[in-house]
Motif scaffolding. Structure first.
Motif, mmCIF file in Angstrom:
data_model
loop_
_atom_site.group_PDB
_atom_site.id
_atom_site.type_symbol
_atom_site.label_atom_id
_atom_site.label_comp_id
_atom_site.label_asym_id
_atom_site.label_seq_id
_atom_site.Cartn_x
_atom_site.Cartn_y
_atom_site.Cartn_z
ATOM 1 N N LYS A 120 32.628 41.275 35.423
ATOM 2 C CA LYS A 120 33.453 40.411 36.285
ATOM 3 C C LYS A 120 32.727 39.111 36.598
ATOM 4 O O LYS A 120 33.289 38.019 36.482
ATOM 5 N N VAL A 121 31.466 39.231 36.979
ATOM 6 C CA VAL A 121 30.711 38.028 37.353
ATOM 7 C C VAL A 121 30.526 37.117 36.130
ATOM 8 O O VAL A 121 30.615 35.891 36.232
ATOM 9 N N GLY B 160 37.379 41.987 45.078
ATOM 10 C CA GLY B 160 38.251 42.149 43.907
ATOM 11 C C GLY B 160 39.706 42.295 44.326
ATOM 12 O O GLY B 160 40.595 41.611 43.796
ATOM 13 N N TRP B 161 39.920 43.170 45.294
ATOM 14 C CA TRP B 161 41.303 43.448 45.725
ATOM 15 C C TRP B 161 41.949 42.218 46.367
ATOM 16 O O TRP B 161 43.028 41.787 45.953
ATOM 17 N N LEU B 162 41.280 41.667 47.372
ATOM 18 C CA LEU B 162 41.915 40.603 48.168
ATOM 19 C C LEU B 162 41.684 39.201 47.585
ATOM 20 O O LEU B 162 42.631 38.433 47.442
ATOM 21 N N VAL B 163 40.427 38.882 47.279
ATOM 22 C CA VAL B 163 40.121 37.510 46.850
ATOM 23 C C VAL B 163 40.695 37.253 45.454
ATOM 24 O O VAL B 163 41.355 36.252 45.211
ATOM 25 N N ASP B 164 40.469 38.199 44.537
ATOM 26 C CA ASP B 164 41.077 38.019 43.213
ATOM 27 C C ASP B 164 42.588 38.171 43.297
ATOM 28 O O ASP B 164 43.315 37.497 42.571
ATOM 29 N N GLY B 165 43.050 39.035 44.196
ATOM 30 C CA GLY B 165 44.498 39.187 44.399
ATOM 31 C C GLY B 165 45.113 37.855 44.825
ATOM 32 O O GLY B 165 46.130 37.410 44.266
ATOM 33 N N ALA B 166 44.477 37.181 45.787
ATOM 34 C CA ALA B 166 44.985 35.875 46.247
ATOM 35 C C ALA B 166 44.838 34.841 45.134
ATOM 36 O O ALA B 166 45.714 33.993 44.935
ATOM 37 N N ALA B 167 43.719 34.930 44.391
ATOM 38 C CA ALA B 167 43.493 33.953 43.310
ATOM 39 C C ALA B 167 44.593 34.078 42.248
ATOM 40 O O ALA B 167 45.103 33.076 41.759
ATOM 41 N N LYS C 126 44.627 36.543 33.131
ATOM 42 C CA LYS C 126 44.500 37.880 32.523
ATOM 43 C C LYS C 126 43.203 38.528 32.999
ATOM 44 O O LYS C 126 43.155 39.715 33.311
ATOM 45 N N GLU C 127 42.147 37.746 33.046
ATOM 46 C CA GLU C 127 40.864 38.312 33.467
ATOM 47 C C GLU C 127 40.859 38.615 34.969
ATOM 48 O O GLU C 127 40.317 39.627 35.414
ATOM 49 N N GLU C 128 41.521 37.755 35.748
ATOM 50 C CA GLU C 128 41.596 38.002 37.197
ATOM 51 C C GLU C 128 42.324 39.316 37.476
ATOM 52 O O GLU C 128 42.054 39.997 38.464
ATOM 53 N N SER C 129 43.253 39.646 36.591
ATOM 54 C CA SER C 129 44.022 40.858 36.796
ATOM 55 C C SER C 129 43.104 42.083 36.671
ATOM 56 O O SER C 129 43.185 43.028 37.476
ATOM 57 N N PHE C 130 42.202 42.043 35.688
ATOM 58 C CA PHE C 130 41.201 43.120 35.572
ATOM 59 C C PHE C 130 40.297 43.135 36.813
ATOM 60 O O PHE C 130 39.976 44.194 37.361
ATOM 61 N N GLN D 14 41.020 42.244 39.838
ATOM 62 C CA GLN D 14 41.745 42.774 41.002
ATOM 63 C C GLN D 14 41.795 44.302 40.942
ATOM 64 O O GLN D 14 41.549 44.980 41.924
ATOM 65 N N ARG D 15 42.054 44.826 39.765
ATOM 66 C CA ARG D 15 42.125 46.297 39.604
ATOM 67 C C ARG D 15 40.767 46.936 39.844
ATOM 68 O O ARG D 15 40.664 48.016 40.434
ATOM 69 N N GLN D 16 39.744 46.264 39.354
ATOM 70 C CA GLN D 16 38.379 46.750 39.550
ATOM 71 C C GLN D 16 38.095 46.891 41.053
ATOM 72 O O GLN D 16 37.578 47.898 41.512
ATOM 73 N N GLY D 17 38.494 45.883 41.828
ATOM 74 C CA GLY D 17 38.238 45.899 43.270
ATOM 75 C C GLY D 17 39.086 46.950 43.982
ATOM 76 O O GLY D 17 38.595 47.707 44.817
ATOM 77 N N TYR D 18 40.363 46.988 43.622
ATOM 78 C CA TYR D 18 41.261 47.938 44.293
ATOM 79 C C TYR D 18 40.820 49.372 43.993
ATOM 80 O O TYR D 18 40.872 50.245 44.867
ATOM 81 N N GLU D 19 40.323 49.596 42.790
ATOM 82 C CA GLU D 19 39.873 50.945 42.444
ATOM 83 C C GLU D 19 38.665 51.361 43.305
ATOM 84 O O GLU D 19 38.563 52.510 43.739
ATOM 85 N N ILE D 20 37.783 50.409 43.573
ATOM 86 C CA ILE D 20 36.647 50.706 44.467
ATOM 87 C C ILE D 20 37.188 51.092 45.852
ATOM 88 O O ILE D 20 36.743 52.057 46.473
ATOM 89 N N MET D 21 38.198 50.341 46.318
ATOM 90 C CA MET D 21 38.769 50.617 47.648
ATOM 91 C C MET D 21 39.458 51.989 47.679
ATOM 92 O O MET D 21 39.344 52.736 48.646
ATOM 93 N N ILE D 22 40.163 52.332 46.597
ATOM 94 C CA ILE D 22 40.846 53.637 46.541
ATOM 95 C C ILE D 22 39.805 54.758 46.688
ATOM 96 O O ILE D 22 39.976 55.690 47.479
ATOM 97 N N LYS D 23 38.733 54.617 45.928
ATOM 98 C CA LYS D 23 37.690 55.647 45.929
ATOM 99 C C LYS D 23 37.076 55.793 47.329
ATOM 100 O O LYS D 23 36.925 56.898 47.845
ATOM 101 N N LEU D 24 36.741 54.647 47.922
ATOM 102 C CA LEU D 24 36.104 54.706 49.244
ATOM 103 C C LEU D 24 37.073 55.223 50.302
ATOM 104 O O LEU D 24 36.696 56.028 51.163
ATOM 105 N N ALA D 25 38.334 54.794 50.208
ATOM 106 C CA ALA D 25 39.333 55.200 51.213
ATOM 107 C C ALA D 25 39.611 56.704 51.119
ATOM 108 O O ALA D 25 40.002 57.333 52.107
#
Ligand code: FAQ
Length: 311
Positions: free
Chosen positions: A70-71, A124-131, A155-159, A161-172
Protein backbone atom coordinates in the motif's frame (compact mmCIF):
# COMPACT_ATOMS: atom_id res chain seq x y z
CA UNK A 1 -7.12 36.28 -30.96
CA UNK A 2 -7.02 35.30 -27.25
CA UNK A 3 -10.80 35.77 -27.07
CA UNK A 4 -11.21 33.37 -29.94
CA UNK A 5 -8.95 30.80 -28.29
CA UNK A 6 -10.83 31.17 -25.04
CA UNK A 7 -14.17 30.66 -26.75
CA UNK A 8 -12.87 27.53 -28.48
CA UNK A 9 -11.50 26.26 -25.19
CA UNK A 10 -14.85 26.78 -23.45
CA UNK A 11 -16.59 24.93 -26.26
CA UNK A 12 -14.23 21.99 -25.87
CA UNK A 13 -14.95 21.88 -22.14
CA UNK A 14 -18.70 22.03 -22.88
CA UNK A 15 -18.33 19.08 -25.27
CA UNK A 16 -16.52 17.12 -22.52
CA UNK A 17 -13.36 16.90 -24.64
CA UNK A 18 -10.12 16.24 -22.80
CA UNK A 19 -7.61 19.08 -22.71
CA UNK A 20 -4.08 17.82 -23.41
CA UNK A 21 -0.77 19.40 -22.27
CA UNK A 22 0.12 20.95 -25.64
CA UNK A 23 -3.36 22.37 -26.25
CA UNK A 24 -4.04 26.04 -25.69
CA UNK A 25 -5.47 26.68 -22.23
CA UNK A 26 -6.12 29.82 -20.15
CA UNK A 27 -3.23 30.58 -17.81
CA UNK A 28 -5.55 30.31 -14.80
CA UNK A 29 -6.62 26.82 -15.87
CA UNK A 30 -2.95 25.81 -16.03
CA UNK A 31 -2.17 27.33 -12.62
CA UNK A 32 -5.23 25.83 -10.95
CA UNK A 33 -4.27 22.39 -12.21
CA UNK A 34 -0.68 22.78 -11.06
CA UNK A 35 -2.03 23.78 -7.62
CA UNK A 36 -4.48 20.92 -7.21
CA UNK A 37 -2.42 18.17 -8.86
CA UNK A 38 0.78 19.08 -7.03
CA UNK A 39 -1.03 19.25 -3.68
CA UNK A 40 -2.51 15.89 -4.49
CA UNK A 41 0.98 14.53 -5.27
CA UNK A 42 2.43 16.02 -2.08
CA UNK A 43 -0.42 14.41 -0.10
CA UNK A 44 0.44 10.98 -1.48
CA UNK A 45 4.11 11.43 -0.60
CA UNK A 46 3.55 12.86 2.89
CA UNK A 47 0.76 10.30 3.27
CA UNK A 48 3.36 7.52 3.28
CA UNK A 49 4.71 8.70 6.62
CA UNK A 50 1.86 7.87 9.06
CA UNK A 51 1.64 4.29 7.77
CA UNK A 52 5.38 3.92 7.26
CA UNK A 53 5.50 4.28 11.03
CA UNK A 54 3.92 0.80 11.42
CA UNK A 55 5.61 -1.29 8.73
CA UNK A 56 8.21 -2.73 11.09
CA UNK A 57 5.56 -3.43 13.71
CA UNK A 58 2.84 -5.07 11.59
CA UNK A 59 1.41 -8.00 13.58
CA UNK A 60 2.01 -10.68 10.93
CA UNK A 61 3.92 -11.27 7.71
CA UNK A 62 0.68 -11.07 5.72
CA UNK A 63 -0.21 -7.69 7.24
CA UNK A 64 3.30 -6.45 6.63
CA UNK A 65 3.26 -7.43 2.95
CA UNK A 66 -0.10 -5.72 2.41
CA UNK A 67 0.94 -2.54 4.22
CA UNK A 68 4.25 -2.38 2.36
CA UNK A 69 2.44 -2.75 -0.96
CA UNK A 70 0.00 0.00 0.00
CA UNK A 71 2.71 2.46 0.97
CA UNK A 72 4.61 1.69 -2.23
CA UNK A 73 1.43 2.38 -4.21
CA UNK A 74 1.27 5.79 -2.54
CA UNK A 75 4.82 6.55 -3.69
CA UNK A 76 3.75 5.50 -7.19
CA UNK A 77 0.68 7.78 -7.09
CA UNK A 78 2.82 10.70 -5.98
CA UNK A 79 5.41 10.20 -8.73
CA UNK A 80 2.71 9.64 -11.34
CA UNK A 81 0.97 12.87 -10.33
CA UNK A 82 4.23 14.85 -10.29
CA UNK A 83 4.84 13.68 -13.86
CA UNK A 84 1.32 14.68 -14.91
CA UNK A 85 1.94 18.07 -13.29
CA UNK A 86 5.24 18.52 -15.15
CA UNK A 87 3.35 18.35 -18.45
CA UNK A 88 2.01 21.80 -17.51
CA UNK A 89 5.49 23.31 -17.62
CA UNK A 90 6.64 23.23 -14.00
CA UNK A 91 9.73 21.28 -12.92
CA UNK A 92 9.90 18.56 -10.27
CA UNK A 93 12.46 20.66 -8.36
CA UNK A 94 10.08 23.62 -8.24
CA UNK A 95 7.28 21.40 -6.99
CA UNK A 96 9.46 19.97 -4.21
CA UNK A 97 10.62 23.46 -3.33
CA UNK A 98 7.00 24.57 -2.92
CA UNK A 99 6.32 21.68 -0.54
CA UNK A 100 9.50 22.09 1.48
CA UNK A 101 9.11 25.85 1.87
CA UNK A 102 5.51 25.46 3.05
CA UNK A 103 4.12 27.32 0.02
CA UNK A 104 2.19 24.29 -1.25
CA UNK A 105 -0.33 22.51 0.91
CA UNK A 106 -0.85 18.79 1.40
CA UNK A 107 -3.85 17.06 2.90
CA UNK A 108 -4.68 17.97 6.50
CA UNK A 109 -5.34 14.32 7.32
CA UNK A 110 -1.67 13.35 7.32
CA UNK A 111 -0.89 15.66 10.24
CA UNK A 112 -2.39 13.29 12.80
CA UNK A 113 -0.33 10.64 14.62
CA UNK A 114 -0.67 6.88 14.16
CA UNK A 115 -0.53 5.62 17.73
CA UNK A 116 -1.84 2.04 17.50
CA UNK A 117 -2.03 -0.74 14.91
CA UNK A 118 -5.78 -0.04 14.61
CA UNK A 119 -4.84 3.29 13.01
CA UNK A 120 -3.68 1.30 9.96
CA UNK A 121 -7.19 -0.10 9.73
CA UNK A 122 -8.82 3.29 10.23
CA UNK A 123 -6.63 4.99 7.63
CA UNK A 124 -7.33 2.38 4.97
CA UNK A 125 -11.03 2.27 5.75
CA UNK A 126 -11.74 5.97 6.28
CA UNK A 127 -8.93 7.95 4.64
CA UNK A 128 -8.71 5.81 1.52
CA UNK A 129 -12.50 5.53 1.58
CA UNK A 130 -12.78 9.34 1.49
CA UNK A 131 -9.99 9.53 -1.10
CA UNK A 132 -11.88 7.18 -3.44
CA UNK A 133 -15.07 9.19 -3.13
CA UNK A 134 -13.12 12.34 -3.97
CA UNK A 135 -11.12 10.74 -6.80
CA UNK A 136 -13.72 8.71 -8.72
CA UNK A 137 -15.25 11.93 -10.13
CA UNK A 138 -11.71 13.08 -10.98
CA UNK A 139 -11.43 10.16 -13.46
CA UNK A 140 -13.77 12.32 -15.52
CA UNK A 141 -11.93 15.59 -15.01
CA UNK A 142 -11.21 17.76 -18.06
CA UNK A 143 -7.39 17.63 -18.08
CA UNK A 144 -6.36 14.40 -19.84
CA UNK A 145 -3.23 13.39 -17.89
CA UNK A 146 -4.97 13.95 -14.52
CA UNK A 147 -8.09 12.01 -15.56
CA UNK A 148 -6.06 9.06 -16.86
CA UNK A 149 -3.85 8.99 -13.77
CA UNK A 150 -6.95 8.82 -11.57
CA UNK A 151 -8.27 5.65 -13.22
CA UNK A 152 -5.29 3.61 -12.06
CA UNK A 153 -5.02 5.43 -8.72
CA UNK A 154 -8.67 4.67 -7.90
CA UNK A 155 -8.23 0.96 -8.60
CA UNK A 156 -5.33 0.86 -6.18
CA UNK A 157 -7.17 2.96 -3.58
CA UNK A 158 -9.92 0.39 -3.69
CA UNK A 159 -7.47 -2.32 -2.58
CA UNK A 160 -6.21 0.05 0.14
CA UNK A 161 -9.70 0.61 1.46
CA UNK A 162 -10.41 -3.12 1.65
CA UNK A 163 -7.08 -3.73 3.32
CA UNK A 164 -7.99 -1.21 6.04
CA UNK A 165 -11.58 -2.35 6.50
CA UNK A 166 -10.40 -5.94 6.83
CA UNK A 167 -8.08 -4.92 9.68
CA UNK A 168 -11.05 -3.21 11.36
CA UNK A 169 -13.29 -6.28 10.89
CA UNK A 170 -10.68 -8.49 12.52
CA UNK A 171 -10.12 -6.16 15.46
CA UNK A 172 -13.84 -5.48 15.95
CA UNK A 173 -14.44 -9.26 16.18
CA UNK A 174 -11.41 -9.86 18.36
CA UNK A 175 -10.85 -9.60 22.13
CA UNK A 176 -12.53 -6.76 24.05
CA UNK A 177 -9.17 -4.94 24.05
CA UNK A 178 -8.87 -5.27 20.28
CA UNK A 179 -12.41 -4.02 19.76
CA UNK A 180 -11.69 -1.07 22.04
CA UNK A 181 -8.56 -0.30 20.05
CA UNK A 182 -10.61 -0.29 16.81
CA UNK A 183 -13.25 1.97 18.37
CA UNK A 184 -10.57 4.35 19.66
CA UNK A 185 -9.03 4.59 16.17
CA UNK A 186 -12.46 5.31 14.67
CA UNK A 187 -13.04 7.99 17.33
CA UNK A 188 -9.79 9.74 16.46
CA UNK A 189 -9.95 9.45 12.62
CA UNK A 190 -13.65 10.08 11.96
CA UNK A 191 -13.74 13.87 12.18
CA UNK A 192 -10.40 14.49 10.45
CA UNK A 193 -11.65 12.22 7.62
CA UNK A 194 -14.72 14.42 7.18
CA UNK A 195 -12.48 17.51 7.17
CA UNK A 196 -10.22 15.97 4.57
CA UNK A 197 -12.86 16.55 1.88
CA UNK A 198 -12.28 20.30 2.21
CA UNK A 199 -14.12 23.33 3.63
CA UNK A 200 -17.90 23.68 3.26
CA UNK A 201 -19.12 24.77 -0.15
CA UNK A 202 -19.84 28.22 1.30
CA UNK A 203 -16.18 28.55 2.37
CA UNK A 204 -14.60 26.83 -0.62
CA UNK A 205 -12.93 29.55 -2.70
CA UNK A 206 -12.06 27.40 -5.70
CA UNK A 207 -15.14 25.22 -6.20
CA UNK A 208 -17.15 27.52 -8.45
CA UNK A 209 -14.40 28.03 -11.02
CA UNK A 210 -13.18 24.43 -10.80
CA UNK A 211 -16.72 23.15 -11.46
CA UNK A 212 -16.99 25.39 -14.53
CA UNK A 213 -13.77 23.92 -15.90
CA UNK A 214 -14.94 20.43 -14.97
CA UNK A 215 -11.82 20.01 -12.86
CA UNK A 216 -14.13 19.28 -9.95
CA UNK A 217 -17.24 17.29 -10.78
CA UNK A 218 -18.76 17.29 -7.30
CA UNK A 219 -18.59 19.85 -4.48
CA UNK A 220 -16.85 19.26 -1.14
CA UNK A 221 -20.17 18.99 0.74
CA UNK A 222 -21.66 16.57 -1.79
CA UNK A 223 -18.63 14.31 -1.45
CA UNK A 224 -18.72 14.55 2.34
CA UNK A 225 -22.38 13.50 2.42
CA UNK A 226 -21.61 10.58 0.11
CA UNK A 227 -18.76 9.52 2.41
CA UNK A 228 -20.98 9.62 5.51
CA UNK A 229 -23.80 7.70 3.81
CA UNK A 230 -21.40 5.03 2.59
CA UNK A 231 -19.41 4.63 5.81
CA UNK A 232 -22.07 4.59 8.54
CA UNK A 233 -23.52 1.21 7.45
CA UNK A 234 -19.97 -0.20 7.31
CA UNK A 235 -19.42 0.83 10.94
CA UNK A 236 -22.80 -0.67 11.92
CA UNK A 237 -21.89 -3.93 10.22
CA UNK A 238 -18.84 -4.44 12.40
CA UNK A 239 -20.42 -3.14 15.60
CA UNK A 240 -18.45 0.11 15.91
CA UNK A 241 -20.01 3.44 16.82
CA UNK A 242 -19.48 6.63 14.82
CA UNK A 243 -18.44 9.27 17.39
CA UNK A 244 -21.21 11.73 16.52
CA UNK A 245 -24.25 12.06 18.82
CA UNK A 246 -26.05 14.08 16.13
CA UNK A 247 -25.75 11.40 13.47
CA UNK A 248 -29.27 10.46 12.38
CA UNK A 249 -30.91 8.93 9.34
CA UNK A 250 -33.03 11.53 7.56
CA UNK A 251 -35.92 9.72 5.91
CA UNK A 252 -36.90 12.69 3.80
CA UNK A 253 -33.47 13.29 2.34
CA UNK A 254 -32.56 9.60 2.18
CA UNK A 255 -29.25 10.55 3.81
CA UNK A 256 -27.64 10.86 7.22
CA UNK A 257 -27.69 14.19 9.06
CA UNK A 258 -24.46 14.68 10.94
CA UNK A 259 -23.00 16.97 13.59
CA UNK A 260 -21.05 20.21 13.26
CA UNK A 261 -17.43 19.84 12.09
CA UNK A 262 -14.80 21.71 14.10
CA UNK A 263 -13.57 23.99 11.30
CA UNK A 264 -11.22 25.84 13.65
CA UNK A 265 -9.31 22.60 14.07
CA UNK A 266 -9.26 22.09 10.29
CA UNK A 267 -7.80 25.54 9.57
CA UNK A 268 -5.27 25.22 12.40
CA UNK A 269 -4.02 21.98 10.85
CA UNK A 270 -4.01 23.47 7.33
CA UNK A 271 -1.99 26.44 8.60
CA UNK A 272 0.69 24.14 10.00
CA UNK A 273 -0.38 23.82 13.64
CA UNK A 274 -1.68 20.25 13.66
CA UNK A 275 -0.22 17.59 15.96
CA UNK A 276 2.30 16.27 13.39
CA UNK A 277 2.87 19.09 10.85
CA UNK A 278 6.39 19.84 12.02
CA UNK A 279 7.45 16.17 12.10
CA UNK A 280 6.01 15.55 8.63
CA UNK A 281 7.92 18.46 7.08
CA UNK A 282 11.07 17.56 8.96
CA UNK A 283 10.90 14.03 7.54
CA UNK A 284 10.36 15.25 3.96
CA UNK A 285 13.00 17.98 4.05
CA UNK A 286 15.39 15.55 5.76
CA UNK A 287 14.84 12.93 3.05
CA UNK A 288 15.51 15.55 0.35
CA UNK A 289 18.68 16.80 2.01
CA UNK A 290 19.87 13.30 2.86
CA UNK A 291 19.45 12.29 -0.78
CA UNK A 292 21.51 15.21 -2.15
CA UNK A 293 24.63 13.08 -2.58
CA UNK A 294 22.69 10.56 -4.69
CA UNK A 295 21.44 13.30 -7.02
CA UNK A 296 24.92 14.83 -7.21
CA UNK A 297 26.48 11.46 -8.00
CA UNK A 298 23.87 10.76 -10.71
CA UNK A 299 24.48 14.18 -12.29
CA UNK A 300 28.28 13.73 -12.17
CA UNK A 301 27.94 10.29 -13.78
CA UNK A 302 25.64 11.65 -16.52
CA UNK A 303 27.98 14.53 -17.39
CA UNK A 304 31.04 12.21 -17.43
CA UNK A 305 29.18 9.93 -19.83
CA UNK A 306 28.20 12.86 -22.02
CA UNK A 307 31.86 14.04 -22.09
CA UNK A 308 33.04 10.58 -23.08
CA UNK A 309 30.55 10.48 -25.93
CA UNK A 310 31.78 13.86 -27.22
CA UNK A 311 35.36 12.54 -27.37
N1 FAQ B 1 -6.07 19.76 3.59
O1 FAQ B 1 -11.49 26.01 -2.26
P1 FAQ B 1 -11.14 24.72 -1.66
C1 FAQ B 1 -5.04 10.44 -0.32
C2 FAQ B 1 -7.24 23.99 0.97
S1 FAQ B 1 -4.79 11.79 -1.32
C3 FAQ B 1 -5.30 20.83 3.30
O2 FAQ B 1 -12.27 23.79 -1.35
P2 FAQ B 1 -10.22 22.93 -3.74
C4 FAQ B 1 -4.46 9.12 -0.71
C5 FAQ B 1 -7.23 24.13 -0.54
O3 FAQ B 1 -6.05 23.58 -1.10
C6 FAQ B 1 -5.49 13.14 -0.38
N2 FAQ B 1 -5.74 21.88 2.58
O4 FAQ B 1 -10.02 23.96 -2.55
C7 FAQ B 1 -3.88 8.48 0.48
C8 FAQ B 1 -7.32 25.62 -0.69
O5 FAQ B 1 -6.05 26.23 -0.43
P3 FAQ B 1 -5.09 26.81 -1.63
C9 FAQ B 1 -5.42 14.38 -1.15
C10 FAQ B 1 -7.01 21.81 2.11
O6 FAQ B 1 -8.88 22.66 -4.30
C11 FAQ B 1 -4.67 7.80 1.39
C12 FAQ B 1 -8.23 26.02 0.46
O7 FAQ B 1 -8.14 24.98 1.42
N3 FAQ B 1 -6.41 14.36 -2.20
O8 FAQ B 1 -5.65 10.64 0.65
C13 FAQ B 1 -7.84 20.72 2.35
O9 FAQ B 1 -11.30 23.37 -4.67
C14 FAQ B 1 -4.12 7.19 2.51
C15 FAQ B 1 -9.68 26.22 0.02
O10 FAQ B 1 -10.31 24.94 -0.30
C16 FAQ B 1 -6.41 15.30 -3.15
O11 FAQ B 1 -5.57 16.18 -3.15
C17 FAQ B 1 -7.32 19.65 3.12
N4 FAQ B 1 -8.06 18.57 3.42
O12 FAQ B 1 -10.78 21.61 -3.01
C18 FAQ B 1 -2.51 8.53 0.70
C19 FAQ B 1 -7.48 15.16 -4.21
N5 FAQ B 1 -9.03 20.94 1.75
O13 FAQ B 1 -4.79 25.64 -2.55
C20 FAQ B 1 -1.95 7.93 1.83
C21 FAQ B 1 -7.47 16.30 -5.20
C22 FAQ B 1 -8.93 22.16 1.16
O14 FAQ B 1 -5.86 27.88 -2.31
C23 FAQ B 1 -2.77 7.25 2.73
N6 FAQ B 1 -7.85 17.55 -4.61
N7 FAQ B 1 -7.73 22.67 1.40
O15 FAQ B 1 -3.85 27.30 -0.92
C24 FAQ B 1 -9.12 17.98 -4.49
O16 FAQ B 1 -10.06 17.29 -4.85
C25 FAQ B 1 -9.36 19.38 -3.97
O17 FAQ B 1 -8.13 20.07 -4.06
C26 FAQ B 1 -9.90 19.42 -2.50
C27 FAQ B 1 -10.01 20.90 -2.08
C28 FAQ B 1 -11.29 18.80 -2.45
C29 FAQ B 1 -8.95 18.70 -1.55
Amino acid sequence: QIRNLEAQFEERIARDEKIEPKDWMPEKYRQTHIRQMSQHAHSEIVGMLPEGNWITRAPSLRRKVALLAKVQDEAGHGLYLYSACETLGISRDELYEQLHSGKAKYSSIFNYPTVTWADMGAIGWLVDGAAIINQVPLCNTSFGPYARAMVRVCKEESFHQRQGYEIMIKLANGTPEQKEMAQDALNRWWWPSLMMLGPTDAESVHTEQSMKWKLKRKSNDELRQQFVDQTVPQADLIGLTIPDPDLKWNEERGSYDFGEIDWDEFWQVVKGHGPMNKERMKARVGAWEGGAWVRDAAMAYASKNAERKEK
